[in-house]
Every structure is written in C-alpha cells, then in structure tokens.
Design an enzyme around this catalytic site. Structure first.
Site: not given
Ligand code: OSB
Ligand code: MG
Length: 369
Positions: A135, A161, A163, A188, A213, A238, A262, A290
């Site tokens: 990530s 992934k 952001k 995400d 996400e 998420d 998670k 995570g």
C-alpha cells in the site's frame, strides 16, 4: 481457559517515513498490545486504531481506556472454552471493535499456544503461503509514485495499491498502469469521494484495476451500491464493514464485490471468520487489510490469511516497510516471490520482545484475577 492475567500496553513506534492518505499524515504507530495468561499459557494480541478518530471512530487512547475500564474487568477471572464465549461476555459493549479485537486475538493466540498448534490451524486455514501486496501513500507527483512502485516491486510484492483523492487520482493511476502494464493494481480512496463524482470515477475503468477501495463515506453501504451499478471497477469495502451483519447487508445491497477484512475493524478473529464465510457464500473474494500493524499484528494477520476465501493479495508488509526495529523475533520478512511463510510452531511461531515493548510503552495497565 480461565483468564488469570491481562496486561495492556500502548506502544509508540516511529515510522521510518510518513504515510499519507486522504485523511492526513501518520508519522508513528500507537499500537495496543495485549499479553494474556492462563495456567502457564501466554497469548499476545494487537490492535491498531489510529492516533486520532480519522479512519474509524475509535482511536488508540479510547481503545486503551475501554480496555482498562470496561473490557478487561468484564473478562478477567472468567473461564471461556472458546472465542464465542469470550465474545458473548464482551457483547454488551457497543462498537469499540478494535478494543475488543486486542483481547480476542490474544485469547486465540493463547489457545493455540496452550494446544501447541499453529494459530492458522485453529482458525481453519487451508493455505501454506500468504501473498502480500504493498500500500503506497499519496505522493507529490505521478513520477514520484511510479518510482515508489518500482522500488516496492523489486521487494517482491505481488500487487500495488495506491492511495487516491480528488486531484491525485486519474493521472496517478494512469502513470502506474503505463509504467507497469501487467501488474495487479488497485486504488484506495479512504472515503474521499461522493456520488457527485460518478463520472469522474468512471475514468478509472480504463486502467484494469482489481478494485477501488472505499470510494464513498466511511459509514455508507447504500450509495456504494448506486456507484457500483454505474462503474465497471469492482468496489471493495473497508471502513464501512464492522460486523458480520454489515457484510450480510452489503452483499444483499450489492454495495461492492469484495471486502477488505481488517481483524481489528471487525472486532477479532471470530467475526473475521464470519465475514469471510458470508463473502464466500456470496461469491465475494476477501483479503486482509492493514493498519501499519507492528510485527505481532502482521503475524496474526498472516495466520488468518490462510483461510480459503482470502484469495486476493493482502496488505501484510514485512517489518521493515514501516519500522526500523520490530516487536517480534524473528521479524516479519517477505520471501523474494512476495509471499509470507505461515507459522510452523505453536501460535504465531515467533517470540514477542517484551523488554523492547516495555521500553516503548506510553501507558500500561494490568488486571489480575
Ligand atoms: O485504508 O487500508 C487503509 C493504513 C491506515 C489506515 C487505513 C488504511 C491503511 C493502509 C495501510 O492502507 C496498509 C498497510 O498497513 O500496509
Ligand atoms: Mg482502505
């Protein structure tokens, strides 16, 4: 097993570099670590809500307080033959899933250690390797992001992934996709968009993303269903999923196609297994997310990620992704092919470095039967 002693530590560890998301920068971890004892058996748990209520309504210090004032007193001295009984004893507390998971994961770990079995066996795991993705936080430019991705891909990670947020999305996804035409790629948003952005988000469809996400609000599953009906890219939930009931409703509403589990956000392993099973029955794959967990949390996640419907790459980085030194020995390392080995001994198959934890403890309490 009768819970004879619980110690809770709030542990501060600096990151080797800041992590930037659409809700802000994180510079250090304030992890909640639990040591639980019964009859000579020891178990360790970990939960990592952030330092402020910016990802979920919980934060590290509220989790510590709820553990100290409510959850530890509710379970100390009591005998539980399994996690369902333990969870029933904590069910009068509304929400506070991260706090509950700190106790619940320690209990599972203690049961595995007492039985002399690897934790993944107790959880119902079927895989012998667990796949890791990376990530990557928000970067200053698409070029900088491509270089970060290139660096992490040399470490072996099997998916990337990135952001995203409004203004740092389409060009960034395009740059990574053009640089790496074949890598499994996802974005995400951490709730940075609204339904007004449907047309904008549709532009992501051309990049062959495995998923987007949590594009919409942290507490929404209705607008996500509307969005999913209008974009090709699968939506992964998420922030919105805290319980098995939430997962059931999301499936029913078609709020997405994938769930990021998670362990902390859903209140521990028993709920995580229930979410996993609901998704499996619905044909939704899951993966393990995570919170920049310390190595104990990563080791617990590796054990859970062996379940059969955890079929996408997980946010389970090695210790050195975020930390110069970690709280478990051996530290968590990634195989060159981007996989993690699972526990081959009792519990998580690693030692917890108690002296190191104590040296980095901000506050601590102990509860005895
Ligand atoms: O949305 O998955 C998220 C970190 C903190 C809070 C939320 C998220 C994240 C990450 C980090 O993406 C993933 C990791 O721990 O490797
Ligand atoms: Mg996320």
């Amino acid at each position: 097993m009768r819970i004879e002693r619980i110690e809770v530590f709030q542990v501060r560890l600096p990151f080797t570099a800041p992590f930037r998301t659409s809700f802000g920068d994180t510079l250090e971890q304030l992890s909640i670590v639990v040591k639980m004892q019964s009859d000579g058996a020891v178990g360790w748990g970990e939960a990592d809500p952030l330092f402020a209520p910016i990802y979920s309504s919980e934060m590290s210090s509220t989790a510590f307080l709820v553990l100290q004032e409510v959850l530890a007193p509710a379970v100390i001295g009591r005998d539980f033959s399994n996690a369902d009984e333990l969870n029933a004893a904590m069910s009068f507390v509304r929400g506070n899933q991260f706090a509950k998971s700190a106790i619940e994961t320690a209990f599972w770990c203690m049961c595995a250690n007492a039985a002399g079995k690897p934790l993944h066996q107790l959880l119902g795991g079927t895989r012998d390797k667990v796949v890791a993705g990376v990530s990557i936080g928000l970067q200053d430019s698409p070029e900088a992001l491509v270089e970060e991705a290139r660096r992490f891909l040399t470490h072996g990670y099997q998916r990337v992934k990135i952001k995203v947020k409004p203004g740092k999305d389409i060009a960034y996804a395009r740059a990574v996709r053009e640089a790496f035409p074949d890598i499994p790629l996802m974005v995400d948003a951490n709730s940075a968009y609204t339904l007004d952005d449907v047309e904008h988000l549709r532009q992501l469809d051309e990049f062959n993303l495995i998923m987007i996400e949590q594009p919409l609000a942290y507490d929404d599953i209705v607008d996500h269903a509307r969005l999913q009906a209008q974009i090709e890219t699968p939506i992964c939930l998420d922030e919105s999923i805290h319980t098995p009931a939430d997962a059931r409703k999301a499936v029913e509403l078609r709020s997405g196609k994938i769930i990021n589990i998670k362990i902390g956000r859903v209140g521990g392993f028993a709920n995580a297994i229930a979410v996993h099973d609901i998704c499996q029955a619905a044909g939704w794959p899951v993966w393990v997310g995570g919170m920049m967990d310390l190595g104990l949390g990563q080791a617990l996640k590796i054990e859970f990620a062996t379940l059969p419907n955890v079929s996408l790459a997980n946010d389970i980085p090695p210790s050195n992704r975020f930390y110069a030194e970690d709280i478990v020995e051996p530290a968590v390392t990634l195989n060159p092919d981007g996989t993690h080995d699972i526990s081959s001994g009792p519990g998580i198959g690693r030692q917890v470095k108690e002296a190191f934890i104590r040296a980095h403890t901000v506050q601590q309490f102990e509860s005895r039967a």
